[in-house]
Design an enzyme around this catalytic site. Structure first.
Site, mmCIF file in Angstrom:
data_model
loop_
_atom_site.group_PDB
_atom_site.id
_atom_site.type_symbol
_atom_site.label_atom_id
_atom_site.label_comp_id
_atom_site.label_asym_id
_atom_site.label_seq_id
_atom_site.Cartn_x
_atom_site.Cartn_y
_atom_site.Cartn_z
ATOM 1 N N GLU A 180 -6.003 7.097 2.494
ATOM 2 C CA GLU A 180 -5.262 8.153 3.346
ATOM 3 C C GLU A 180 -6.094 8.735 4.720
ATOM 4 O OE1 GLU A 180 -4.117 11.480 0.765
ATOM 5 O OE2 GLU A 180 -3.039 10.235 -0.701
ATOM 6 N N GLU B 260 -0.799 6.160 -5.490
ATOM 7 C CA GLU B 260 -0.877 7.506 -5.949
ATOM 8 C C GLU B 260 0.424 8.145 -6.119
ATOM 9 O OE1 GLU B 260 -3.595 10.436 -4.137
ATOM 10 O OE2 GLU B 260 -5.198 8.797 -3.749
#
Ligand SMILES: *[C@@H]1O[C@H](CO)[C@@H](O)[C@H](O)[C@H]1NC(C)=O
Ligand SMILES: *[C@@H]1O[C@H](CO)[C@@H](O)[C@H](O)[C@H]1NC(C)=O
Ligand SMILES: *[C@@H]1O[C@H](CO)[C@@H](O)[C@H](O)[C@H]1NC(C)=O
Ligand SMILES: *[C@@H]1O[C@H](CO)[C@@H](O)[C@H](O)[C@H]1NC(C)=O
Ligand SMILES: *[C@@H]1O[C@H](CO)[C@@H](O)[C@H](O)[C@H]1NC(C)=O
Ligand SMILES: *[C@@H]1O[C@H](CO)[C@@H](O)[C@H](O)[C@H]1NC(C)=O
Ligand SMILES: *[C@@H]1O[C@H](CO)[C@@H](O)[C@H](O)[C@H]1NC(C)=O
Ligand SMILES: *[C@@H]1O[C@H](CO)[C@@H](O)[C@H](O)[C@H]1NC(C)=O
Ligand SMILES: *[C@@H]1O[C@H](CO)[C@@H](O)[C@H](O)[C@H]1NC(C)=O
Length: 578
Positions: A270, A481
């Site tokens: 991320e 995720e």
């Protein structure tokens, strides 16, 4: 064994050096003049040990009574009995109608991987053990008041550094086939570069071997936000091009050690989020002359180059490895049919997923709207750099939690893109969790500690179609995720009300059904990782919001399955192609 390294320590201004806040900043003399606003900085070259780094920058850390690697405690079969059927809220219905019976047109392909994820600083604990040096997060959590709203730290976290055997045994007992973890850079290279800490490498050897012993696929992430402190204080971390060489060197050490056993890799996690950490709080870290608003784009530039270089190192060892980076963002729903809102949605994709996905999947360069901004100050990627970045992800790995309504700023978009003082500059799109009437939510809200997150699973099929259409990943898409913070879970004090987690259970069930719909419509989804293996250190929220499919009693470090764990694995029991 105690590692040490020669560093330049900058004693940044006599006044502040006596304050309680991180008094010393490591720096190279060449840039020292930029780093201090105080008078006559004192620069000195000294031999620094890992313990010195802790003493100078962090201070004492907490420890737990289990402080050697322990064998797994047996998992009582009574703990593996699923809950009775749970109540599913009927709002919002959206396009997805919860299914009561098996839908014969749905299936997960045979080689689908399904598991759980965690990250080093969030779960390992053992902060100072076996030669680990501080990362920026040790400083943020220990030294910067209120950076973590609860002032909690990852010193002990879930004590996974010592209890990983039990953690992996529980994943296997539940029936999941994959465990995704991240490696702590400052364990392996306490100074970010230089001397290697063999104890850390041996630790991860055993984590990986334990996965294999239990028939669980190990997947590893190189960087999940825990930058070695020394790299931040030496040259500004991701703000400096120097990070590329250090990250590549770290990646080489890790790939060489584990590539025969670990075949699924993620380089950086991320980057939109960790680049958004910049500017870091003043007075605790080396500062920079880059204007605040631009810092994250410098970070992103170097992160792309570092990722690409690491990718090529891994592939040179074994071209069959699956190596990717983890993207993130919510699905972007156009709030109204106006052309301004349509443009706002395009800008939102470019400033979120597109920032890293276009370079990696679509030829090595930034997407249009982001490029229009960054080309005003960043050197454009050279043709050589573009070629180096293009094609450096084997799957499209997306941490896809939620959805947002996107719309134009009140001022209109062009008044924003021309105005650096505009509150939405430079992305110049606005977002909200409510429909255009400003009343109904996109879906049930998560815990108030995670205001960015709602259960918006109705949009997952559209999201997956978008990813496949725009970035066309040859190896398919993985949801690396997904999860939700059950509202007010931290307030619950008795075990039964903690482990009965209806919103999270509904989230996993509806999300997996949405993936099954998308697969039946031709989207190539290859795996899912629930976030998270258990409740853990949720960054700036500390332990106050819970994402686990297991509860961990932090007093005893005992683990307990929640209802959602069974809901999650049940989807694969029913729909995995035999
Ligand atoms: C390990 O924990 C034990 C208690 O279980 C304690 O006596 C000992 O001091 C600890 N050792 C370290 C190195 O923290
Ligand atoms: C965190 O620490 C700061 C500074 O010591 C203090 O003002 C604040 O109240 C603390 N917050 C909590 C939740 O304890
Ligand atoms: C290379 O990676 C593939 C999986 O991606 C694996 O099957 C193979 O055994 C690896 N080769 C070596 C030499 O480790
Ligand atoms: C947008 O237009 C479509 C097709 O004309 C219509 O079905 C939809 O309700 C409109 N959406 C909004 C939010 O106005
Ligand atoms: C990017 O790589 C792909 C193959 O992976 C190739 O088809 C494409 O032409 C490359 N794009 C550019 C701009 O080099
Ligand atoms: C963004 O949207 C919110 C409503 O959700 C509004 O209050 C705010 O003024 C908007 N901001 C700008 C800069 O347009
Ligand atoms: C730029 O944005 C700021 C903050 O919203 C505003 O006060 C100012 O008037 C804007 N400038 C122009 C030229 O629109
Ligand atoms: C956690 O463990 C402590 C110590 O045994 C106990 O007092 C507490 O009730 C436990 N918490 C829960 C939610 O079970
Ligand atoms: C079963 O799945 C197909 C494909 O997603 C869908 O079109 C159909 O409506 C589903 N059937 C039921 C009863 O939900």
């Amino acid at each position: 064994m105690s590692l040490s390294s020669v560093l330049f320590l900058l004693l940044a201004g006599a006044q502040s050096s006596l304050s309680q806040n991180a008094p010393y900043m490591a720096s190279t003399p060449a840039t020292a003049s930029q780093t201090s606003s105080g008078p006559s900085p004192l620069v000195t070259q000294v031999q620094v040990s890992v313990d010195d780094l802790w003493d100078l920058y962090v201070g004492p850390v907490s420890t737990f009574s289990i402080n050697t690697t322990v064998q797994p405690t047996p998992i009582p079969s009574s703990s593996l009995i699923p809950p009775p059927p749970l109540y599913y809220p009927s709002f919002p219905t959206g396009q997805q109608v919860p299914l009561q019976v098996k839908n014969e047109s749905w299936k997960f392909p045979k080689n689908f991987w399904y598991g759980v994820a965690g990250a080093a600083y969030q779960i390992e604990g053992a902060a100072k053990a076996e030669g680990r040096a501080p990362s920026i997060w040790d400083v943020l959590s220990h030294r910067v008041p209120n950076y973590v709203v609860t002032n909690e730290t990852g010193d002990v976290a879930n004590n996974n550094y010592y209890q990983y055997k039990e953690d992996i045994a529980r994943i296997a007992a539940l029936g999941l086939n994959t465990y995704s973890f991240s490696l702590s850079w400052s364990r392996i290279l306490p100074f970010g570069s230089g001397p290697i800490n063999e104890q850390a490498l041996a630790h991860y050897d055993d984590v990986i071997d334990t996965c294999i012993e239990y028939g669980v696929i190990p997947q590893a992430t190189l960087y999940h936000w825990d930058l070695p402190l020394v790299l931040q204080n030496t040259y500004g971390g991701w703000l400096s091009p120097d990070i590329v060489e250090d990250f590549t060197n770290y990646a080489r050490i890790v790939f060489e050690r584990y590539h025969t056993k670990v075949h699924h890799w993620f380089t950086i996690n991320e980057p939109i989020v960790f680049c958004g950490f910049y500017p870091l709080p003043k007075n605790y870290f080396k500062q920079t002359i880059i204007p605040d608003v631009r810092q994250k784009f410098y970070c992103g530039h170097h992160a792309l180059l570092a990722h690409a270089a690491a990718y090529h190192v891994g592939k040179s060892l074994n071209s069959s490895l699956s190596i990717s980076l983890k993207h993130n963002g919510g699905y972007k729903i156009q709030r109204t049919n106006s052309s301004e809102d349509a443009l706002a949605v395009d800008r939102a994709w470019d400033f979120q997923e597109g920032w890293f996905s276009d370079p990696v999947f679509l030829g090595g360069d930034y997407p249009r709207y982001l490029k229009e901004y960054v080309e005003t100050f960043l050197d454009p990627f050279t043709d050589e750099q573009k070629a180096q970045i293009n094609g450096t992800a084997d799957i499209y790995a997306h941490d896809a939690y939620t959805s947002d309504f996107i719309f134009a700023p009140d001022s209109g978009i062009s008044a924003c893109t021309k105005n650096e003082s505009h509150p939405l500059f430079p992305s110049c799109y606005n977002s909200t969790k409510t429909y255009a009437n400003g009343y109904w939510l996109v879906g049930p809200a998560a815990d108030p500690g995670s205001p960015w997150l709602n259960k918006a699973t109705d949009w997952v099929p559209a999201f997956l179609h978008y990813m496949q259409k725009r970035w066309n990943p040859q190896g398919g898409i993985a949801i690396t995720e997904f999860g939700i913070a059950e509202p007010y879970e931290a307030l619950r004090k008795d075990l039964p009300s903690i482990v009965t987690d209806p919103l999270r259970s509904a989230y996993y069930r509806d999300y997996l059904e949405a993936i099954l719909i998308a697969i039946s419509e031709g989207v190539n989804v290859v795996g899912t990782l629930a976030w998270s293996i258990y409740d853990n250190f949720e960054w700036s929220q500390g332990y106050s919001v819970k994402f686990g499919i297991q509860y961990v009693n932090l007093t005893t470090q005992e683990r307990f399955f929640k209802a959602s764990a069974f809901e999650y694995v049940n989807a694969f029991n029913v729909y995995l192609e035999k």
